[in-house]
Scaffold this motif. Structure first.
Motif, PDB file in Angstrom:
ATOM      1  N   SER A  60       0.838  -1.178   0.224  1.00  0.00           N
ATOM      2  CA  SER A  60       0.107   0.010  -0.209  1.00  0.00           C
ATOM      3  C   SER A  60       1.023   1.404  -0.158  1.00  0.00           C
ATOM      4  O   SER A  60       0.535   2.242  -0.647  1.00  0.00           O
ATOM      5  CB  SER A  60      -0.960   0.088   1.100  1.00  0.00           C
ATOM      6  OG  SER A  60      -1.827   1.086   1.155  1.00  0.00           O
ATOM      7  N   ARG A  68      -4.468  -0.466  -6.137  1.00  0.00           N
ATOM      8  CA  ARG A  68      -5.547   0.053  -6.567  1.00  0.00           C
ATOM      9  C   ARG A  68      -6.049  -0.859  -7.816  1.00  0.00           C
ATOM     10  O   ARG A  68      -7.255  -1.355  -7.987  1.00  0.00           O
ATOM     11  CB  ARG A  68      -5.602   1.413  -7.145  1.00  0.00           C
ATOM     12  CG  ARG A  68      -5.636   2.420  -5.948  1.00  0.00           C
ATOM     13  CD  ARG A  68      -5.695   3.887  -6.518  1.00  0.00           C
ATOM     14  NE  ARG A  68      -4.944   4.348  -7.368  1.00  0.00           N
ATOM     15  CZ  ARG A  68      -3.731   4.993  -7.153  1.00  0.00           C
ATOM     16  NH1 ARG A  68      -3.535   5.107  -6.003  1.00  0.00           N
ATOM     17  NH2 ARG A  68      -2.845   5.208  -7.986  1.00  0.00           N
ATOM     18  N   LEU A  71      -7.417  -4.211  -6.305  1.00  0.00           N
ATOM     19  CA  LEU A  71      -8.642  -4.171  -5.492  1.00  0.00           C
ATOM     20  C   LEU A  71      -9.807  -4.332  -6.639  1.00  0.00           C
ATOM     21  O   LEU A  71     -10.653  -4.794  -6.533  1.00  0.00           O
ATOM     22  CB  LEU A  71      -8.692  -2.717  -4.998  1.00  0.00           C
ATOM     23  CG  LEU A  71      -8.069  -2.670  -3.461  1.00  0.00           C
ATOM     24  CD1 LEU A  71      -8.045  -1.306  -2.983  1.00  0.00           C
ATOM     25  CD2 LEU A  71      -8.841  -3.779  -2.447  1.00  0.00           C
ATOM     26  N   ARG A  75     -12.621  -6.877  -6.821  1.00  0.00           N
ATOM     27  CA  ARG A  75     -13.920  -6.401  -6.829  1.00  0.00           C
ATOM     28  C   ARG A  75     -14.824  -7.101  -8.147  1.00  0.00           C
ATOM     29  O   ARG A  75     -15.937  -7.551  -7.915  1.00  0.00           O
ATOM     30  CB  ARG A  75     -14.308  -5.149  -6.677  1.00  0.00           C
ATOM     31  CG  ARG A  75     -13.766  -4.408  -5.371  1.00  0.00           C
ATOM     32  CD  ARG A  75     -14.328  -2.871  -5.321  1.00  0.00           C
ATOM     33  NE  ARG A  75     -13.615  -2.315  -4.097  1.00  0.00           N
ATOM     34  CZ  ARG A  75     -12.601  -1.341  -4.233  1.00  0.00           C
ATOM     35  NH1 ARG A  75     -12.155  -1.291  -5.292  1.00  0.00           N
ATOM     36  NH2 ARG A  75     -11.979  -0.996  -3.125  1.00  0.00           N
ATOM     37  N   ALA A  99     -16.492  -1.777  -0.039  1.00  0.00           N
ATOM     38  CA  ALA A  99     -16.013  -0.468   0.703  1.00  0.00           C
ATOM     39  C   ALA A  99     -14.493  -0.337   1.022  1.00  0.00           C
ATOM     40  O   ALA A  99     -14.085   0.676   1.210  1.00  0.00           O
ATOM     41  CB  ALA A  99     -16.829  -0.063   1.701  1.00  0.00           C
ATOM     42  N   GLN A 101     -10.816   0.145   1.105  1.00  0.00           N
ATOM     43  CA  GLN A 101      -9.978   1.251   0.470  1.00  0.00           C
ATOM     44  C   GLN A 101      -8.498   0.423   0.174  1.00  0.00           C
ATOM     45  O   GLN A 101      -7.640   1.258  -0.332  1.00  0.00           O
ATOM     46  CB  GLN A 101      -9.873   2.339   0.879  1.00  0.00           C
ATOM     47  CG  GLN A 101     -11.312   3.028   1.157  1.00  0.00           C
ATOM     48  CD  GLN A 101     -11.795   3.311  -0.240  1.00  0.00           C
ATOM     49  OE1 GLN A 101     -10.948   4.114  -1.029  1.00  0.00           O
ATOM     50  NE2 GLN A 101     -13.013   2.893  -0.398  1.00  0.00           N
ATOM     51  N   SER A 102      -8.055  -0.535   0.789  1.00  0.00           N
ATOM     52  CA  SER A 102      -6.819  -1.072   0.685  1.00  0.00           C
ATOM     53  C   SER A 102      -6.821  -2.889   0.481  1.00  0.00           C
ATOM     54  O   SER A 102      -7.984  -3.247   1.233  1.00  0.00           O
ATOM     55  CB  SER A 102      -5.944  -0.792   1.826  1.00  0.00           C
ATOM     56  OG  SER A 102      -6.435  -1.312   3.014  1.00  0.00           O
ATOM     57  N   ASP A 105      -7.501  -4.191   4.260  1.00  0.00           N
ATOM     58  CA  ASP A 105      -9.113  -3.779   4.812  1.00  0.00           C
ATOM     59  C   ASP A 105      -9.892  -4.890   3.890  1.00  0.00           C
ATOM     60  O   ASP A 105     -10.553  -5.670   4.506  1.00  0.00           O
ATOM     61  CB  ASP A 105      -9.377  -2.364   4.149  1.00  0.00           C
ATOM     62  CG  ASP A 105      -8.886  -1.533   5.042  1.00  0.00           C
ATOM     63  OD1 ASP A 105      -8.250  -1.663   6.129  1.00  0.00           O
ATOM     64  OD2 ASP A 105      -8.930  -0.306   4.602  1.00  0.00           O
TER      65      ASP A 105
END
Length: 270
Positions: A60, A68, A71, A75, A99, A101-102, A105
């Motif tokens: 990160s 990004r 991620l 998703r 939701a 962001q990393s 997470d």
């Protein structure tokens, strides 16, 4: 999965496993938890993430654009594609995954699915999948392959200090280049160094296990790799007539390959 493989190949006498990236951590966790009860004869951990949380936390900071992109792919390919099924189990966890962001997470958010328990937390997930906690129970030979320029799972996360000195039956190979699960070789880089090395390692483990079984009076129906106790020190001199290993890892006289593999910077064998 293991049982499915064994049912599909009931006559196979040797079973090898390969774990890639975060999957290598799951592989070692399984082998450590199963101990000598595992049917696996040998295993390979490619670009291992022994500490997944630390690996993605470092990414990160060092590679935010790559994070990004990962991620977005997760998703799209996993969460959205299976959203209906996942929401039927835990809709709140799906919302948390979307939701995130990393990557750290996201790992924490997906804990209810990985742990198969609604309300499971990220801390519980990391504790249950910590290879270092159970690694001493691993009872089969393991190849650990990493690259110095791996930006997702840095070579330091392979814990060379622990693997080489404290983990019997492990072979640690760190190449100078290879990035994260790339290790391209051959014309136009379309061949895979890590696949070739993994299959070579599993073949060698199987051959050694077969030789041990042949020399055993009792014999065995299921071959297993042989764990070599930790033994550091200089390589003994070659016996008379024995071919010396080349610097590229092949023996003298062995046919060359059409492309050079990633240069090997450090090799630890125990």
């Amino acid at each position: 999965q293991l049982e499915a493989v064994r049912r599909a190949h009931p006559r196979a006498s040797f079973l090898g496993m390969v774990g890639v990236s975060a999957g290598s951590g799951l592989l070692i966790s399984y082998l450590g938890a199963a101990g000598s009860a595992t049917p696996v004869g040998a295993a390979c951990a490619i670009c291992p993430a022994w500490d997944v949380g630390s690996a993605f936390g470092a990414m990160s900071e060092a590679q935010p654009a790559a994070e990004r992109a990962m991620l977005a792919q997760i998703r799209s390919r996993f969460v959205r594609r299976n959203e209906r099924l996942l929401r039927a189990y835990d809709s709140a966890a799906v919302d948390a995954c979307l939701a995130a962001q990393s990557l750290s997470d996201l790992l924490a958010a997906h804990a209810p699915f990985a742990m198969r328990r609604r309300g499971a937390t990220g801390d519980e997930y990391f504790a249950a999948h910590d290879p270092m906690a159970v690694r001493r129970n691993v009872s089969v030979p393991v190849l650990v392959l990493n690259a110095e320029d791996d930006f997702v799972c840095p070579a330091s996360l392979a814990r060379p200090d622990v693997i080489v000195r404290e983990q019997p039956g492990a072979l640690l190979l760190i190449t100078k280049s290879g990035s994260h699960v790339a290790f391209n070789e051959g014309p136009l880089g379309r061949k895979s160094f890590h696949t070739r090395v993994s299959l070579d390692f599993l073949d060698a483990a199987r051959e050694l296990a077969a030789a041990e079984a042949a020399n055993s009076e009792a014999g065995t129906a299921e071959l297993r790799g042989v764990v070599v106790p930790t033994a550091l020190g200089p390589r003994p001199p070659a016996a008379a007539g024995e071919r010396k290993p080349r610097r590229d890892g092949r023996e003298q006289g062995e046919p060359g390959r059409e492309a050079r593999p990633p240069s090997i910077r450090k090799v630890g064998v125990v």
